[in-house]
Scaffold this motif. Sequence first.
Motif, mmCIF file in Angstrom:
data_model
loop_
_atom_site.group_PDB
_atom_site.id
_atom_site.type_symbol
_atom_site.label_atom_id
_atom_site.label_comp_id
_atom_site.label_asym_id
_atom_site.label_seq_id
_atom_site.Cartn_x
_atom_site.Cartn_y
_atom_site.Cartn_z
ATOM 1 N N LYS A 194 36.809 72.289 32.471
ATOM 2 C CA LYS A 194 37.410 72.437 33.803
ATOM 3 C C LYS A 194 37.191 71.204 34.689
ATOM 4 O O LYS A 194 37.509 71.228 35.872
ATOM 5 C CB LYS A 194 36.801 73.660 34.527
ATOM 6 C CG LYS A 194 37.033 74.970 33.824
ATOM 7 C CD LYS A 194 38.410 75.523 34.155
ATOM 8 C CE LYS A 194 38.649 76.848 33.447
ATOM 9 N NZ LYS A 194 40.086 77.101 33.258
ATOM 10 N N SER B 25 37.709 67.274 36.079
ATOM 11 C CA SER B 25 38.814 66.321 36.187
ATOM 12 C C SER B 25 38.545 65.168 35.219
ATOM 13 O O SER B 25 37.440 65.014 34.694
ATOM 14 C CB SER B 25 38.900 65.789 37.611
ATOM 15 O OG SER B 25 37.810 64.932 37.870
ATOM 16 N N GLY B 26 39.579 64.361 35.005
ATOM 17 C CA GLY B 26 39.478 63.256 34.046
ATOM 18 C C GLY B 26 38.291 62.339 34.287
ATOM 19 O O GLY B 26 37.529 62.027 33.373
ATOM 20 N N GLY B 27 38.108 61.938 35.539
ATOM 21 C CA GLY B 27 37.037 61.008 35.859
ATOM 22 C C GLY B 27 35.661 61.622 35.609
ATOM 23 O O GLY B 27 34.739 60.968 35.129
ATOM 24 N N MET B 28 35.545 62.900 35.925
ATOM 25 C CA MET B 28 34.253 63.568 35.732
ATOM 26 C C MET B 28 33.944 63.769 34.256
ATOM 27 O O MET B 28 32.794 63.680 33.834
ATOM 28 C CB MET B 28 34.250 64.912 36.469
ATOM 29 C CG MET B 28 34.169 64.744 37.978
ATOM 30 S SD MET B 28 34.552 66.276 38.813
ATOM 31 C CE MET B 28 33.014 67.135 38.641
ATOM 32 N N LYS C 18 32.475 60.639 32.965
ATOM 33 C CA LYS C 18 31.092 60.454 33.401
ATOM 34 C C LYS C 18 30.147 61.325 32.582
ATOM 35 O O LYS C 18 29.057 60.887 32.202
ATOM 36 C CB LYS C 18 30.959 60.778 34.893
ATOM 37 C CG LYS C 18 31.561 59.670 35.759
ATOM 38 C CD LYS C 18 31.648 60.054 37.220
ATOM 39 C CE LYS C 18 32.481 59.003 37.948
ATOM 40 N NZ LYS C 18 32.819 59.431 39.306
ATOM 41 N N GLY D 192 42.192 57.001 32.672
ATOM 42 C CA GLY D 192 42.302 58.149 33.568
ATOM 43 C C GLY D 192 41.300 58.125 34.707
ATOM 44 O O GLY D 192 41.195 59.079 35.468
ATOM 45 N N VAL D 193 40.556 57.037 34.832
ATOM 46 C CA VAL D 193 39.526 56.941 35.860
ATOM 47 C C VAL D 193 40.058 56.064 37.003
ATOM 48 O O VAL D 193 40.678 55.033 36.759
ATOM 49 C CB VAL D 193 38.239 56.333 35.250
ATOM 50 C CG1 VAL D 193 37.178 56.139 36.295
ATOM 51 C CG2 VAL D 193 37.731 57.233 34.126
#
Lengths: 264, 291
Positions: free
Chosen positions: B130, B132-135, B138, B160-161
């Motif tokens: 669930k 997002s791409g950036g998370m 990470k 995607g970041v």
Amino acid sequence: MENEQFNKNKEVLIVNSDLSIIKVNNLTKSFGNFTAVNAISFEVSKGEIFGFLGANGAGKTTAMRMLCGLSKPTSGRGTVAGFDIEKQPEQVKKNIGYMSQKFALYDDLKVWENLRLFGGIYGMKSDEIEDKTNLILHDLGFENERNTLVKSLPLGWKQKLAFSVSIFHEPKIVFLDEPTGGVDPAARRQFWELIYAAAESGITAFVTTHYMDEAEYCDRVSIMVDGKIVVLDTPKSLKTKFNAANMDEVFQQLARKAKRVEDG
Amino acid sequence: MIQANNISLNYGGVSALKDISFQVERGEIFGLIGPDGAGKTTLFRILTTLLLADSGTAIVDGLDVVRDYKVIRTRVGYMPGRFSLYQDLTVEENLSFFATVFGTTIEENYHLIKDIYQQIEPFKNRRAGKLSGGMKQKLALSCALIHKPAVLFLDEPTTGVDPVSRKEFWEMLKRLKLQGITILVSTPYMDEASLCDRIAFIQKGKILTIDPPEKIIADFPYKVFAVEADNNYKILKQLRQSESVRSVFSFGDSLHVVFKDVSKIEKEQINAELKEIAPTIEDCFMALANN
């Protein structure tokens, strides 16, 4: 009071109604206490390439889903291609094209079968689909790939095909959600030439991207921070205004001000 | 820390890698740069012991990728291009899973991941699927680092970041480098390529050059001219038609033009002002991809 405000704004908007493909007024989407999109207002004209920028979690995807008729706004109004996004979502969907990073092509279908399928879904007639298929395969230089399964196409080709599929039914506007994510610089440029060509033919392109050189290719860009559109202008004016050498610097200055922790 | 000797691999008659050789020093950030389908991911998979080469040898952290594959797997961190954490586990569960598998704890190596993990810690009870791409990126990096690997393999880690997070990501890679961690990274972003100590340009399974970015730029054989006009697309199409133009590409708000022969520029054919500029890594990449 709110209605009055909207009507007032509407009068202003109607002046350009023939040229505005997207009109959005105070569009808001909340999930519980969290306001993902906070009262955004803007217009996009016919044939414009509009860059919709923002950090991960700024609210771009949520806003785009509302514009595509996939999610109902909590408050505010919007029309896309002349249809109300809240009251006529099905009409909106018929009149737009959409392409995301995860190209919605069917890997197990051939190139022509993908075009046939999407044409059919959008209610195009058989002979129309056939003519258009020939034209597109010619323009893309894909004539020899007509019977190739999509899964065996190189990434850059799939991407071009996905774009062609998204505008196959000649929508007034195409939404491109990070269409070039993970794509190399050469393939990205070829892709942008397709966007330019589509815009020249009158199709409006609404694009999100994390590549700031691509932001420079847009006629106008907006930058979202914490659910709000904080700037909206031509790349040139933004660079002047922020005393920046390029759009990356503009973006860094604005997005670093974000207070909200990246979410969703 | 990484040594590849004459690695070749064929996939069903297609040559994916041809005679690849290079070395990466300890604490170096080494970039693999090349078009989609050049063979970068295949090379990552061979070096991380997930795929066998047809011929050639590779040594990672002093160990042979075939003979010592089990030990290598405990010493390297690998972040594949495709998100491959457990979508149904939470952020924290994923991290503690990877720590446990490698016989360590989150606390023991928290200092390595602190900068990046702090940003996703508020969502530690959210399922990874669930995010997002950036998370996701990470979290994937945190999981690749939690066992304190000697070598880090990052296959397009910033796709995607957003630009701000990308910058933070690279600042973190530099700190990891200072701690002696060796990093092999591929990226489609040329600004990131220029942050590597050395880069290898790879195309159709072959390495064309290996050099520091500054050297690659200095060796670029052509003069580059910038054109700025109100309608770049129109000018681009015009310049493409011109006999004297070798290549022309969009670069942000301007066009970059390379001529076949600088002494024979037909000024009248070019209705815009030309300004000579220093080439960038991206100019080098475009020339390479265009050949």
